[in-house]
Design a protein around this motif. Sequence first.
Motif, PDB file in Angstrom:
ATOM      1  N   ASP A  46       9.667   1.162   5.486  1.00  0.00           N
ATOM      2  CA  ASP A  46       9.647   2.502   4.894  1.00  0.00           C
ATOM      3  C   ASP A  46       8.668   2.579   3.729  1.00  0.00           C
ATOM      4  O   ASP A  46       8.447   1.602   3.012  1.00  0.00           O
ATOM      5  CB  ASP A  46      11.045   2.882   4.396  1.00  0.00           C
ATOM      6  CG  ASP A  46      11.994   3.220   5.537  1.00  0.00           C
ATOM      7  OD1 ASP A  46      11.519   3.351   6.677  1.00  0.00           O
ATOM      8  OD2 ASP A  46      13.201   3.341   5.279  1.00  0.00           O
ATOM      9  N   CYS A  47       8.116   3.759   3.521  1.00  0.00           N
ATOM     10  CA  CYS A  47       7.216   3.989   2.393  1.00  0.00           C
ATOM     11  C   CYS A  47       7.976   3.871   1.078  1.00  0.00           C
ATOM     12  O   CYS A  47       9.093   4.387   0.949  1.00  0.00           O
ATOM     13  CB  CYS A  47       6.600   5.383   2.471  1.00  0.00           C
ATOM     14  SG  CYS A  47       5.420   5.629   3.800  1.00  0.00           S
TER      15      CYS A  47
ATOM     16  N   GLU B 208       3.683   4.290  -2.358  1.00  0.00           N
ATOM     17  CA  GLU B 208       2.934   4.461  -1.111  1.00  0.00           C
ATOM     18  C   GLU B 208       2.898   5.927  -0.694  1.00  0.00           C
ATOM     19  O   GLU B 208       1.853   6.430  -0.246  1.00  0.00           O
ATOM     20  CB  GLU B 208       3.565   3.614  -0.012  1.00  0.00           C
ATOM     21  CG  GLU B 208       3.313   2.134  -0.143  1.00  0.00           C
ATOM     22  CD  GLU B 208       3.919   1.350   0.999  1.00  0.00           C
ATOM     23  OE1 GLU B 208       3.179   0.947   1.904  1.00  0.00           O
ATOM     24  OE2 GLU B 208       5.151   1.156   0.985  1.00  0.00           O
ATOM     25  N   TRP B 209       4.031   6.624  -0.829  1.00  0.00           N
ATOM     26  CA  TRP B 209       4.048   8.027  -0.426  1.00  0.00           C
ATOM     27  C   TRP B 209       3.146   8.865  -1.332  1.00  0.00           C
ATOM     28  O   TRP B 209       2.463   9.778  -0.858  1.00  0.00           O
ATOM     29  CB  TRP B 209       5.466   8.558  -0.437  1.00  0.00           C
ATOM     30  CG  TRP B 209       5.547  10.001  -0.043  1.00  0.00           C
ATOM     31  CD1 TRP B 209       6.012  11.038  -0.770  1.00  0.00           C
ATOM     32  CD2 TRP B 209       5.121  10.563   1.216  1.00  0.00           C
ATOM     33  NE1 TRP B 209       5.904  12.213  -0.073  1.00  0.00           N
ATOM     34  CE2 TRP B 209       5.361  11.954   1.155  1.00  0.00           C
ATOM     35  CE3 TRP B 209       4.551  10.022   2.368  1.00  0.00           C
ATOM     36  CZ2 TRP B 209       5.046  12.812   2.206  1.00  0.00           C
ATOM     37  CZ3 TRP B 209       4.242  10.877   3.419  1.00  0.00           C
ATOM     38  CH2 TRP B 209       4.501  12.251   3.331  1.00  0.00           C
TER      39      TRP B 209
ATOM     40  N   LEU C 228      -0.222   8.391   0.102  1.00  0.00           N
ATOM     41  CA  LEU C 228      -0.454   8.948   1.428  1.00  0.00           C
ATOM     42  C   LEU C 228      -0.465  10.475   1.454  1.00  0.00           C
ATOM     43  O   LEU C 228      -1.238  11.085   2.205  1.00  0.00           O
ATOM     44  CB  LEU C 228       0.613   8.435   2.398  1.00  0.00           C
ATOM     45  CG  LEU C 228       0.527   6.975   2.820  1.00  0.00           C
ATOM     46  CD1 LEU C 228       1.771   6.584   3.609  1.00  0.00           C
ATOM     47  CD2 LEU C 228      -0.722   6.731   3.655  1.00  0.00           C
TER      48      LEU C 228
ATOM     49  N   ARG D 297       7.367  12.601   5.686  1.00  0.00           N
ATOM     50  CA  ARG D 297       7.617  11.247   5.203  1.00  0.00           C
ATOM     51  C   ARG D 297       8.543  10.485   6.151  1.00  0.00           C
ATOM     52  O   ARG D 297       8.332   9.303   6.429  1.00  0.00           O
ATOM     53  CB  ARG D 297       8.225  11.299   3.804  1.00  0.00           C
ATOM     54  CG  ARG D 297       8.374   9.931   3.157  1.00  0.00           C
ATOM     55  CD  ARG D 297       8.687  10.094   1.699  1.00  0.00           C
ATOM     56  NE  ARG D 297       8.825   8.815   1.019  1.00  0.00           N
ATOM     57  CZ  ARG D 297       9.024   8.677  -0.287  1.00  0.00           C
ATOM     58  NH1 ARG D 297       9.102   9.764  -1.040  1.00  0.00           N
ATOM     59  NH2 ARG D 297       9.137   7.498  -0.842  1.00  0.00           N
TER      60      ARG D 297
ATOM     61  N   ASP E 268       7.582   7.179   8.269  1.00  0.00           N
ATOM     62  CA  ASP E 268       8.469   6.015   8.226  1.00  0.00           C
ATOM     63  C   ASP E 268       8.864   5.580   9.639  1.00  0.00           C
ATOM     64  O   ASP E 268       8.965   4.381   9.932  1.00  0.00           O
ATOM     65  CB  ASP E 268       9.721   6.329   7.413  1.00  0.00           C
ATOM     66  CG  ASP E 268       9.474   6.305   5.914  1.00  0.00           C
ATOM     67  OD1 ASP E 268       8.442   5.753   5.490  1.00  0.00           O
ATOM     68  OD2 ASP E 268      10.314   6.840   5.170  1.00  0.00           O
TER      69      ASP E 268
ATOM     70  N   ARG F  75       5.848   3.845  11.280  1.00  0.00           N
ATOM     71  CA  ARG F  75       5.680   2.515  10.692  1.00  0.00           C
ATOM     72  C   ARG F  75       6.768   1.555  11.178  1.00  0.00           C
ATOM     73  O   ARG F  75       6.506   0.374  11.410  1.00  0.00           O
ATOM     74  CB  ARG F  75       5.690   2.623   9.163  1.00  0.00           C
ATOM     75  CG  ARG F  75       4.424   3.229   8.597  1.00  0.00           C
ATOM     76  CD  ARG F  75       4.587   3.665   7.158  1.00  0.00           C
ATOM     77  NE  ARG F  75       5.025   2.614   6.257  1.00  0.00           N
ATOM     78  CZ  ARG F  75       4.362   2.228   5.158  1.00  0.00           C
ATOM     79  NH1 ARG F  75       3.203   2.811   4.856  1.00  0.00           N
ATOM     80  NH2 ARG F  75       4.840   1.302   4.368  1.00  0.00           N
TER      81      ARG F  75
ATOM     82  N   THR G  82      -0.551   0.550   7.022  1.00  0.00           N
ATOM     83  CA  THR G  82       0.546  -0.057   6.272  1.00  0.00           C
ATOM     84  C   THR G  82       0.051  -1.222   5.420  1.00  0.00           C
ATOM     85  O   THR G  82       0.447  -1.375   4.257  1.00  0.00           O
ATOM     86  CB  THR G  82       1.643  -0.538   7.225  1.00  0.00           C
ATOM     87  OG1 THR G  82       2.120   0.564   8.010  1.00  0.00           O
ATOM     88  CG2 THR G  82       2.804  -1.143   6.466  1.00  0.00           C
TER      89      THR G  82
ATOM     90  N   THR H  94      -1.833   0.310   2.358  1.00  0.00           N
ATOM     91  CA  THR H  94      -0.986   0.960   1.352  1.00  0.00           C
ATOM     92  C   THR H  94      -0.198  -0.070   0.558  1.00  0.00           C
ATOM     93  O   THR H  94      -0.012   0.077  -0.652  1.00  0.00           O
ATOM     94  CB  THR H  94      -0.020   1.962   2.009  1.00  0.00           C
ATOM     95  OG1 THR H  94       0.765   1.300   3.016  1.00  0.00           O
ATOM     96  CG2 THR H  94      -0.781   3.118   2.647  1.00  0.00           C
ATOM     97  N   ARG H  95       0.259  -1.128   1.226  1.00  0.00           N
ATOM     98  CA  ARG H  95       0.963  -2.194   0.512  1.00  0.00           C
ATOM     99  C   ARG H  95       0.014  -2.907  -0.450  1.00  0.00           C
ATOM    100  O   ARG H  95       0.401  -3.278  -1.563  1.00  0.00           O
ATOM    101  CB  ARG H  95       1.564  -3.180   1.507  1.00  0.00           C
ATOM    102  CG  ARG H  95       2.715  -2.592   2.332  1.00  0.00           C
ATOM    103  CD  ARG H  95       3.960  -2.434   1.455  1.00  0.00           C
ATOM    104  NE  ARG H  95       4.948  -1.548   2.031  1.00  0.00           N
ATOM    105  CZ  ARG H  95       5.901  -1.919   2.869  1.00  0.00           C
ATOM    106  NH1 ARG H  95       5.964  -3.168   3.276  1.00  0.00           N
ATOM    107  NH2 ARG H  95       6.775  -1.042   3.306  1.00  0.00           N
TER     108      ARG H  95
ATOM    109  N   ASN I 279       6.888   0.413  -7.552  1.00  0.00           N
ATOM    110  CA  ASN I 279       6.978  -0.303  -6.289  1.00  0.00           C
ATOM    111  C   ASN I 279       7.658  -1.653  -6.479  1.00  0.00           C
ATOM    112  O   ASN I 279       8.503  -2.068  -5.692  1.00  0.00           O
ATOM    113  CB  ASN I 279       5.573  -0.486  -5.720  1.00  0.00           C
ATOM    114  CG  ASN I 279       5.583  -0.858  -4.249  1.00  0.00           C
ATOM    115  OD1 ASN I 279       6.454  -0.441  -3.518  1.00  0.00           O
ATOM    116  ND2 ASN I 279       4.626  -1.644  -3.843  1.00  0.00           N
TER     117      ASN I 279
END
Length: 302
Positions: free
Chosen positions: A22-23, A27-28, A31, A58, A62, A65, A275, A278-279, A288
Amino acid sequence: MCLADQACMSSVSPRRRRYPSDCTEAEWALLLPLLPRRADWRGGREGVGGRPEKHCRRTVIDAIRYLVKEGITWRALPADFPPWSTVYKYFQRWADLLAVDDLHDALRDRVRMTDGRPPWPTAAIIDSQSVKAAETVGQTSRGYDAGKRINGRKRHIAVDVLGMLLAVVVTDASVQDRDAARPLLRLLGNLFDHISLVWADGGYAGALLPWARQTLALTVRIVKRTDKTPGFVVVAHRWKVERTLAWITRHRRTVRDYERLPGTHEAIIKWAMITTMTRKLTRHDPANIHQRRHPSSPSRLV
Protein backbone atom coordinates in the motif's frame (compact mmCIF):
# COMPACT_ATOMS: atom_id res chain seq x y z
CA MET A 1 -17.59 15.64 -5.39
CA CYS A 2 -18.47 12.45 -3.54
CA LEU A 3 -17.01 11.51 -0.18
CA ALA A 4 -14.71 8.94 -1.77
CA ASP A 5 -13.25 11.59 -4.07
CA GLN A 6 -12.79 14.01 -1.18
CA ALA A 7 -10.90 11.36 0.77
CA CYS A 8 -8.86 10.48 -2.31
CA MET A 9 -7.70 14.07 -2.77
CA SER A 10 -6.64 14.28 0.89
CA SER A 11 -4.10 12.27 2.86
CA VAL A 12 -6.77 9.91 4.19
CA SER A 13 -8.14 6.94 2.26
CA PRO A 14 -11.51 5.19 2.87
CA ARG A 15 -9.62 1.99 3.76
CA ARG A 16 -6.98 1.30 6.39
CA ARG A 17 -3.47 0.70 5.12
CA ARG A 18 -2.82 -2.95 5.90
CA TYR A 19 -0.59 -4.44 3.16
CA PRO A 20 3.14 -3.80 2.63
CA SER A 21 2.44 -2.78 -0.98
CA ASP A 22 0.00 0.00 0.00
CA CYS A 23 1.02 3.60 -0.59
CA THR A 24 2.35 5.48 2.39
CA GLU A 25 1.30 9.07 2.92
CA ALA A 26 4.59 10.26 1.44
CA GLU A 27 4.16 8.06 -1.64
CA TRP A 28 0.59 9.22 -2.21
CA ALA A 29 1.63 12.87 -1.91
CA LEU A 30 4.19 12.12 -4.62
CA LEU A 31 1.80 10.23 -6.91
CA LEU A 32 -1.33 12.38 -6.67
CA PRO A 33 -0.14 15.36 -8.79
CA LEU A 34 1.16 12.99 -11.48
CA LEU A 35 -2.10 11.10 -12.08
CA PRO A 36 -4.27 11.87 -15.13
CA ARG A 37 -7.20 14.22 -14.65
CA ARG A 38 -10.46 12.63 -13.59
CA ALA A 39 -13.12 11.91 -16.21
CA ASP A 40 -15.48 14.49 -14.65
CA TRP A 41 -12.91 17.32 -14.77
CA ARG A 42 -13.57 20.16 -17.25
CA GLY A 43 -12.30 23.71 -17.37
CA GLY A 44 -10.94 23.81 -13.84
CA ARG A 45 -14.19 22.59 -12.26
CA GLU A 46 -15.06 19.20 -10.88
CA GLY A 47 -18.19 17.23 -11.70
CA VAL A 48 -19.16 18.84 -15.01
CA GLY A 49 -17.50 16.68 -17.66
CA GLY A 50 -18.77 13.19 -16.99
CA ARG A 51 -19.87 10.70 -14.38
CA PRO A 52 -17.93 11.12 -11.13
CA GLU A 53 -15.51 8.36 -10.26
CA LYS A 54 -17.06 6.09 -7.66
CA HIS A 55 -13.87 4.73 -6.11
CA CYS A 56 -10.94 6.56 -4.61
CA ARG A 57 -7.95 6.42 -6.92
CA ARG A 58 -5.67 5.70 -4.01
CA THR A 59 -7.45 2.44 -3.28
CA VAL A 60 -7.31 1.55 -6.99
CA ILE A 61 -3.55 2.13 -7.12
CA ASP A 62 -3.10 0.16 -3.90
CA ALA A 63 -5.01 -2.71 -5.53
CA ILE A 64 -2.81 -2.63 -8.66
CA ARG A 65 0.34 -2.52 -6.55
CA TYR A 66 -0.93 -5.43 -4.43
CA LEU A 67 -1.61 -7.55 -7.52
CA VAL A 68 1.81 -6.79 -9.05
CA LYS A 69 3.67 -7.39 -5.80
CA GLU A 70 1.87 -10.52 -4.60
CA GLY A 71 1.30 -12.15 -8.00
CA ILE A 72 -2.38 -12.98 -7.53
CA THR A 73 -5.07 -13.18 -10.19
CA TRP A 74 -7.37 -10.22 -10.78
CA ARG A 75 -10.37 -12.07 -9.35
CA ALA A 76 -8.43 -12.84 -6.14
CA LEU A 77 -8.10 -9.21 -5.05
CA PRO A 78 -9.00 -8.87 -1.34
CA ALA A 79 -12.49 -7.65 -0.52
CA ASP A 80 -11.30 -4.35 1.00
CA PHE A 81 -10.27 -3.17 -2.50
CA PRO A 82 -12.74 -2.03 -5.18
CA PRO A 83 -14.20 -4.81 -7.37
CA TRP A 84 -11.54 -6.53 -9.47
CA SER A 85 -13.30 -5.57 -12.69
CA THR A 86 -13.14 -1.90 -11.72
CA VAL A 87 -9.45 -2.11 -10.85
CA TYR A 88 -8.73 -3.90 -14.14
CA LYS A 89 -10.59 -1.24 -16.11
CA TYR A 90 -8.46 1.47 -14.50
CA PHE A 91 -5.31 -0.55 -15.18
CA GLN A 92 -6.22 -1.07 -18.84
CA ARG A 93 -7.50 2.47 -19.41
CA TRP A 94 -4.38 4.09 -17.98
CA ALA A 95 -2.19 1.76 -20.06
CA ASP A 96 -4.13 2.53 -23.27
CA LEU A 97 -3.95 6.29 -22.63
CA LEU A 98 -0.19 6.02 -21.89
CA ALA A 99 -0.88 7.47 -18.44
CA VAL A 100 1.25 4.70 -16.91
CA ASP A 101 4.13 5.72 -19.18
CA ASP A 102 3.75 9.37 -18.19
CA LEU A 103 3.64 8.49 -14.48
CA HIS A 104 6.66 6.20 -14.77
CA ASP A 105 8.69 8.73 -16.77
CA ALA A 106 7.90 11.58 -14.38
CA LEU A 107 9.10 9.51 -11.42
CA ARG A 108 12.24 8.45 -13.27
CA ASP A 109 13.06 12.09 -14.06
CA ARG A 110 12.61 12.93 -10.39
CA VAL A 111 14.92 10.09 -9.32
CA ARG A 112 17.59 11.34 -11.70
CA MET A 113 17.30 14.94 -10.52
CA THR A 114 17.40 13.82 -6.88
CA ASP A 115 20.71 12.15 -7.71
CA GLY A 116 22.01 15.43 -9.16
CA ARG A 117 21.63 14.40 -12.81
CA PRO A 118 19.65 15.98 -15.66
CA PRO A 119 16.31 14.30 -16.40
CA TRP A 120 17.47 13.22 -19.86
CA PRO A 121 19.99 10.32 -19.97
CA THR A 122 22.93 10.24 -22.38
CA ALA A 123 23.85 6.56 -22.01
CA ALA A 124 21.99 3.29 -21.51
CA ILE A 125 22.57 -0.39 -20.75
CA ILE A 126 20.54 -3.15 -22.40
CA ASP A 127 19.92 -6.78 -21.48
CA SER A 128 17.20 -9.43 -21.60
CA GLN A 129 15.58 -11.96 -19.30
CA SER A 130 13.57 -15.04 -20.22
CA VAL A 131 10.63 -16.01 -18.01
CA LYS A 132 8.30 -18.97 -18.10
CA ALA A 133 4.82 -18.36 -19.46
CA ALA A 134 1.62 -19.50 -17.78
CA GLU A 135 -1.15 -21.35 -19.60
CA THR A 136 -2.88 -18.00 -20.18
CA VAL A 137 -0.17 -17.06 -22.71
CA GLY A 138 -1.13 -18.24 -26.20
CA GLN A 139 1.14 -20.31 -28.42
CA THR A 140 1.41 -17.48 -30.94
CA SER A 141 3.13 -15.17 -28.46
CA ARG A 142 5.47 -17.57 -26.68
CA GLY A 143 8.60 -19.44 -27.68
CA TYR A 144 11.43 -21.64 -26.42
CA ASP A 145 14.75 -20.23 -25.25
CA ALA A 146 17.08 -23.15 -25.87
CA GLY A 147 19.96 -21.55 -23.97
CA LYS A 148 17.96 -21.05 -20.78
CA ARG A 149 15.59 -23.99 -21.44
CA ILE A 150 12.58 -21.77 -20.85
CA ASN A 151 9.28 -21.91 -22.69
CA GLY A 152 7.72 -18.48 -22.45
CA ARG A 153 8.56 -14.88 -23.17
CA LYS A 154 11.61 -12.66 -23.02
CA ARG A 155 11.68 -9.08 -21.77
CA HIS A 156 14.30 -6.80 -23.27
CA ILE A 157 15.03 -3.67 -21.25
CA ALA A 158 17.17 -0.56 -21.45
CA VAL A 159 18.12 1.30 -18.28
CA ASP A 160 20.13 4.40 -17.40
CA VAL A 161 23.26 4.45 -15.25
CA LEU A 162 21.08 4.52 -12.10
CA GLY A 163 19.21 1.40 -13.18
CA MET A 164 15.98 3.28 -13.92
CA LEU A 165 13.93 1.76 -16.73
CA LEU A 166 14.08 3.64 -20.05
CA ALA A 167 12.38 1.20 -22.44
CA VAL A 168 11.01 -2.32 -22.46
CA VAL A 169 10.00 -4.70 -25.26
CA VAL A 170 8.44 -8.13 -24.62
CA THR A 171 8.90 -10.86 -27.26
CA ASP A 172 8.76 -14.63 -27.60
CA ALA A 173 11.55 -16.30 -25.64
CA SER A 174 12.87 -17.76 -28.91
CA VAL A 175 13.82 -14.31 -30.26
CA GLN A 176 17.57 -13.72 -30.20
CA ASP A 177 18.87 -10.77 -28.19
CA ARG A 178 20.52 -9.09 -31.19
CA ASP A 179 17.27 -9.35 -33.18
CA ALA A 180 15.09 -7.90 -30.41
CA ALA A 181 17.67 -5.19 -29.77
CA ARG A 182 16.69 -3.43 -33.01
CA PRO A 183 13.11 -2.54 -31.98
CA LEU A 184 14.38 -1.85 -28.45
CA LEU A 185 17.01 0.60 -29.71
CA ARG A 186 14.53 2.19 -32.13
CA LEU A 187 12.16 2.77 -29.23
CA LEU A 188 15.02 4.11 -27.12
CA GLY A 189 16.03 6.51 -29.89
CA ASN A 190 12.46 7.75 -30.33
CA LEU A 191 12.06 8.41 -26.61
CA PHE A 192 15.46 9.97 -25.87
CA ASP A 193 17.31 12.31 -28.22
CA HIS A 194 20.40 12.66 -26.05
CA ILE A 195 21.43 9.00 -25.81
CA SER A 196 24.51 8.25 -27.92
CA LEU A 197 26.14 5.33 -26.07
CA VAL A 198 24.70 1.92 -25.17
CA TRP A 199 26.52 -0.81 -23.23
CA ALA A 200 25.65 -4.46 -23.86
CA ASP A 201 27.00 -7.97 -23.30
CA GLY A 202 28.56 -10.29 -25.85
CA GLY A 203 25.20 -11.61 -27.02
CA TYR A 204 24.63 -8.37 -28.91
CA ALA A 205 27.91 -8.45 -30.85
CA GLY A 206 27.89 -8.71 -34.62
CA ALA A 207 25.78 -6.94 -37.23
CA LEU A 208 23.87 -4.97 -34.58
CA LEU A 209 26.81 -2.63 -33.93
CA PRO A 210 27.19 -1.16 -37.47
CA TRP A 211 23.41 -1.12 -37.91
CA ALA A 212 22.91 0.95 -34.73
CA ARG A 213 25.71 3.33 -35.71
CA GLN A 214 24.47 3.89 -39.26
CA THR A 215 20.72 3.84 -38.64
CA LEU A 216 20.30 5.37 -35.19
CA ALA A 217 23.64 7.13 -34.62
CA LEU A 218 24.12 4.99 -31.50
CA THR A 219 27.42 3.50 -30.37
CA VAL A 220 26.85 0.03 -28.94
CA ARG A 221 29.83 -0.92 -26.80
CA ILE A 222 30.25 -4.59 -25.87
CA VAL A 223 31.35 -5.22 -22.28
CA LYS A 224 32.75 -8.73 -22.13
CA ARG A 225 33.13 -10.86 -19.06
CA THR A 226 36.45 -12.53 -18.46
CA ASP A 227 36.60 -16.11 -17.22
CA LYS A 228 40.23 -15.83 -16.10
CA THR A 229 39.40 -14.27 -12.73
CA PRO A 230 38.20 -16.88 -10.21
CA GLY A 231 35.01 -16.31 -8.21
CA PHE A 232 32.32 -13.71 -8.63
CA VAL A 233 33.30 -10.56 -10.53
CA VAL A 234 31.18 -7.45 -11.02
CA VAL A 235 31.14 -6.57 -14.71
CA ALA A 236 31.30 -2.84 -15.35
CA HIS A 237 27.99 -1.23 -16.36
CA ARG A 238 26.26 -4.59 -16.91
CA TRP A 239 25.62 -5.06 -13.20
CA LYS A 240 23.27 -2.07 -13.27
CA VAL A 241 20.82 -3.66 -15.70
CA GLU A 242 21.11 -6.98 -13.84
CA ARG A 243 20.12 -5.17 -10.65
CA THR A 244 17.09 -3.68 -12.40
CA LEU A 245 15.98 -7.13 -13.52
CA ALA A 246 16.28 -8.22 -9.88
CA TRP A 247 14.14 -5.25 -8.79
CA ILE A 248 11.49 -6.27 -11.30
CA THR A 249 11.42 -9.93 -10.27
CA ARG A 250 10.93 -8.98 -6.62
CA HIS A 251 7.32 -8.49 -7.74
CA ARG A 252 5.74 -11.92 -8.00
CA ARG A 253 3.52 -11.06 -10.96
CA THR A 254 6.70 -10.64 -13.04
CA VAL A 255 8.41 -13.88 -11.99
CA ARG A 256 6.23 -15.69 -14.54
CA ASP A 257 4.37 -14.15 -17.48
CA TYR A 258 0.61 -14.50 -16.97
CA GLU A 259 -0.53 -11.87 -19.48
CA ARG A 260 -2.33 -12.73 -22.70
CA LEU A 261 -0.79 -9.74 -24.50
CA PRO A 262 2.89 -8.72 -24.41
CA GLY A 263 1.84 -5.09 -23.94
CA THR A 264 0.07 -5.99 -20.70
CA HIS A 265 3.26 -7.54 -19.35
CA GLU A 266 5.13 -4.35 -20.27
CA ALA A 267 2.60 -2.36 -18.24
CA ILE A 268 3.06 -4.72 -15.27
CA ILE A 269 6.83 -4.14 -15.44
CA LYS A 270 6.30 -0.38 -15.41
CA TRP A 271 4.04 -0.63 -12.35
CA ALA A 272 6.75 -2.67 -10.61
CA MET A 273 9.24 0.09 -11.35
CA ILE A 274 6.77 2.78 -10.25
CA THR A 275 6.59 1.15 -6.82
CA THR A 276 10.38 0.81 -6.73
CA MET A 277 10.85 4.49 -7.54
CA THR A 278 8.24 5.83 -5.11
CA ARG A 279 9.84 3.81 -2.32
CA LYS A 280 13.25 5.12 -3.32
CA LEU A 281 12.10 8.75 -3.43
CA THR A 282 10.30 8.61 -0.07
CA ARG A 283 12.75 6.37 1.75
CA HIS A 284 14.00 9.13 4.04
CA ASP A 285 10.69 10.94 4.51
CA PRO A 286 10.04 11.27 8.29
CA ALA A 287 6.34 10.37 7.95
CA ASN A 288 7.22 7.34 5.85
CA ILE A 289 9.78 6.09 8.38
CA HIS A 290 7.29 6.57 11.23
CA GLN A 291 4.65 4.50 9.44
CA ARG A 292 7.06 1.63 8.84
CA ARG A 293 8.24 1.55 12.45
CA HIS A 294 4.74 1.62 13.92
CA PRO A 295 2.54 -0.64 11.76
CA SER A 296 -0.32 -0.56 14.26
CA SER A 297 -0.30 3.18 14.82
CA PRO A 298 -3.53 5.11 14.09
CA SER A 299 -1.45 7.37 11.83
CA ARG A 300 -1.47 4.54 9.30
CA LEU A 301 -5.06 5.39 8.48
CA VAL A 302 -4.19 6.57 4.97
